[in-house]
Design an enzyme around this catalytic site. Structure first.
Site, mmCIF file in Angstrom:
data_model
loop_
_atom_site.group_PDB
_atom_site.id
_atom_site.type_symbol
_atom_site.label_atom_id
_atom_site.label_comp_id
_atom_site.label_asym_id
_atom_site.label_seq_id
_atom_site.Cartn_x
_atom_site.Cartn_y
_atom_site.Cartn_z
ATOM 1 N N ASN A 1 0.549 39.633 0.604
ATOM 2 C CA ASN A 1 0.896 40.574 0.767
ATOM 3 C C ASN A 1 0.993 40.017 1.678
ATOM 4 O O ASN A 1 0.374 40.279 3.356
ATOM 5 C CB ASN A 1 -0.355 41.112 0.494
ATOM 6 C CG ASN A 1 0.403 42.402 1.037
ATOM 7 O OD1 ASN A 1 1.251 43.394 1.340
ATOM 8 N ND2 ASN A 1 -0.430 43.086 1.246
ATOM 9 N N LYS B 1 2.627 42.304 3.997
ATOM 10 C CA LYS B 1 2.398 43.468 4.315
ATOM 11 C C LYS B 1 3.405 43.903 4.985
ATOM 12 O O LYS B 1 4.961 43.991 4.719
ATOM 13 C CB LYS B 1 1.007 43.750 5.669
ATOM 14 C CG LYS B 1 0.103 43.594 4.880
ATOM 15 C CD LYS B 1 -1.480 43.975 5.145
ATOM 16 C CE LYS B 1 -2.164 43.428 4.625
ATOM 17 N NZ LYS B 1 -3.427 43.613 4.720
ATOM 18 N N HIS C 1 -3.590 49.803 -2.248
ATOM 19 C CA HIS C 1 -4.032 49.019 -1.442
ATOM 20 C C HIS C 1 -5.118 49.819 -0.573
ATOM 21 O O HIS C 1 -4.106 50.718 -0.367
ATOM 22 C CB HIS C 1 -3.085 48.054 -0.946
ATOM 23 C CG HIS C 1 -3.239 47.236 0.101
ATOM 24 N ND1 HIS C 1 -3.917 47.504 1.950
ATOM 25 C CD2 HIS C 1 -3.654 45.686 0.035
ATOM 26 C CE1 HIS C 1 -4.145 46.995 1.738
ATOM 27 N NE2 HIS C 1 -4.266 45.952 2.087
ATOM 28 N N GLU D 1 -4.876 50.106 2.254
ATOM 29 C CA GLU D 1 -3.956 50.568 3.373
ATOM 30 C C GLU D 1 -3.050 52.038 3.217
ATOM 31 O O GLU D 1 -2.866 53.179 3.463
ATOM 32 C CB GLU D 1 -3.543 49.842 4.430
ATOM 33 C CG GLU D 1 -3.351 48.539 5.689
ATOM 34 C CD GLU D 1 -3.478 47.426 5.149
ATOM 35 O OE1 GLU D 1 -1.808 46.920 4.730
ATOM 36 O OE2 GLU D 1 -4.129 46.356 5.405
ATOM 37 N N GLU E 1 -10.436 44.789 -2.816
ATOM 38 C CA GLU E 1 -10.565 43.593 -0.697
ATOM 39 C C GLU E 1 -11.263 44.853 -0.178
ATOM 40 O O GLU E 1 -11.469 46.163 -0.125
ATOM 41 C CB GLU E 1 -8.988 44.329 -0.352
ATOM 42 C CG GLU E 1 -8.078 43.747 -1.237
ATOM 43 C CD GLU E 1 -6.637 43.281 -0.490
ATOM 44 O OE1 GLU E 1 -6.677 42.201 -0.249
ATOM 45 O OE2 GLU E 1 -6.376 44.240 -0.330
ATOM 46 N N GLY F 1 -7.676 42.592 7.401
ATOM 47 C CA GLY F 1 -7.793 42.335 8.761
ATOM 48 C C GLY F 1 -8.219 41.936 10.026
ATOM 49 O O GLY F 1 -8.548 41.672 11.390
ATOM 50 N N SER G 1 -9.154 38.903 5.122
ATOM 51 C CA SER G 1 -9.655 37.677 5.676
ATOM 52 C C SER G 1 -10.172 36.353 5.231
ATOM 53 O O SER G 1 -10.655 35.948 6.228
ATOM 54 C CB SER G 1 -10.470 38.005 7.461
ATOM 55 O OG SER G 1 -10.375 39.154 7.726
HETATM 56 P P1 13P Z 1 -6.123 39.772 5.502
HETATM 57 O O1 13P Z 1 -6.338 38.808 5.030
HETATM 58 O O2 13P Z 1 -5.397 40.622 6.587
HETATM 59 O O3 13P Z 1 -7.960 40.249 5.846
HETATM 60 O O4 13P Z 1 -5.757 41.389 4.634
HETATM 61 C C1 13P Z 1 -6.066 41.610 3.546
HETATM 62 C C2 13P Z 1 -4.889 42.063 2.354
HETATM 63 O O5 13P Z 1 -5.139 43.338 3.203
HETATM 64 C C3 13P Z 1 -4.158 42.117 1.249
HETATM 65 O O6 13P Z 1 -3.988 42.750 1.329
#
Ligand code: 13P
Length: 249
Positions: free
Chosen positions: A9, A11, A94, A96, A166, A172, A211
Site C-alpha cells: 500500500n 498510500k 483502511h 485512514e 491492521e 506507521g 509496521s
Molecule cells: P505501515 O506498514 O507503514 O505501518 O502501514 C501499514 C498500512 O497501513 C498498510 O495498509
C-alpha cells in the site's frame, strides 16, 4: 482460496519516475515468486503501473473505490474504472479512510459489495485503535467491522474476499503487534467466519498490517492464521519489500 499474499500500500506517495524505478526493480527481484504480490499505487499511477506490469506475475490493486457505480460523485473512482486499469484487488475500509474520511462500517460494506460486482478482490481492512485495545474492546471492534460486511455481502462472498487486520496503533508507528497479539486477532476473525461456514473460514486469506518490516515479517508470517501482509512504509523500499515477500514464501 487461502494463499500466501503480500500487498504493497503505497498510500499517497510516489511520482512518475519512482513508479518506473520501483516497479522495474521489483520485477527483477521478484521474478521467481512463490507468493502472490500486489502493488497498490495512488490511482493516478494505475495506468503507468498497468503498462509496466504487463506480463508480470505481480498484480495491481487500488487503495479505495466508490460504493456507487457511476454518476455525480465528484472525486470518486468506481470499481468498474479500476477494472479497466488492470486492477484485480482493492483495499477497502483502511483505517485512514475510516478515521480521516469518515467511512462507516456501512459504507465500507457497500464498497465491498460494489467491488465484488466488478470481480475485484476486496481487501477488507479491520482493526482497533489504541484506546479500544486498552479498554479490552479489540475483538468487539473487529467483529463489528467484519459483521457489517458479512451482512451486506453474505458469508459465501468471503471466498472472494481477503481480510487484513491492521491495528491502528501499529500503523506507521514502528510499534508492530507481536506475532502472538496478531495471531490472537487473526484466530478470532477466522473463528467468526467459521461460526457461519467452516469451509469459507479455512480458505480465507488473512493478512496482518502495521509496521511490518524486513526484520519482523518472518516471525509474523510464521503464525498459523497469518497468511501474509499489507505493507505501508516498507513497501516503498525495494530491498525491504523484496525481503518481506520472500519471508512470506
Ligand atoms: P505501515 O506498514 O507503514 O505501518 O502501514 C501499514 C498500512 O497501513 C498498510 O495498509
Amino acid at each position: 482460496m487461502r494463499r500466501k499474499l503480500v500487498i504493497a500500500n503505497w498510500k499517497m506517495n510516489g511520482h512518475r519516475s519512482m513508479v518506473d524505478q520501483l516497479l522495474a526493480g521489483l520485477q527483477t527481484r521478484l521474478s521467481e515468486l512463490s507468493v502472490q504480490v500486489v502493488i497498490c499505487p495512488p490511482a493516478v499511477y494505475l495506468d503507468q503501473a498497468q503498462a509496466l506490469l504487463k506480463g508480470s506475475p505481480i498484480s495491481l490493486g487500488a487503495q479505495n473505490a466508490s460504493e456507487h457505480v457511476t454518476g455525480a460523485y465528484t472525486g470518486e473512482i468506481s470499481a468498474q474504472m479500476l477494472r479497466e486499469f488492470g486492477c484485480d484487488y482493492v483495499l477497502l475500509g483502511h483505517s485512514e479512510r475510516r478515521s480521516l474520511y469518515g467511512e462507516s462500517d456501512a459504507v465500507v460494506a457497500q464498497k465491498t459489495l460494489a467491488a465484488l460486482k466488478e470481480r475485484l478482490t476486496p481487501v477488507l481492512c479491520v482493526g482497533e485503535s489504541d484506546a479500544e485495545r486498552a479498554s479490552g474492546k479489540t475483538e468487539q471492534v473487529v467483529s463489528r467491522q467484519l459483521s457489517a460486511a458479512i451482512e451486506a455481502v453474505g458469508v459465501e462472498a468471503f471466498s472472494d474476499i481477503v481480510v487484513a487486520y491492521e491495528p491502528v496503533w501499529a500503523i506507521g508507528t514502528g510499534n508492530t503487534a507481536t506475532p502472538e497479539q496478531a495471531q490472537a486477532v487473526h484466530y478470532h476473525i477466522r473463528q467468526q467466519i467459521a461460526s457461519l461456514s467452516e469451509k469459507i473460514a479455512a480458505d480465507l486469506t488473512l493478512l496482518y498490517g502495521g509496521s511490518v518490516n524486513a526484520d519482523n515479517a518472518a516471525e509474523l508470517f510464521a503464525m498459523p492464521d497469518i497468511d501474509g501482509g499489507l505493507i505501508g512504509g516498507a513497501s516503498l523500499d525495494e530491498q525491504a519489500f523484496t525481503a518481506i515477500c520472500n519471508a512470506a514464501g
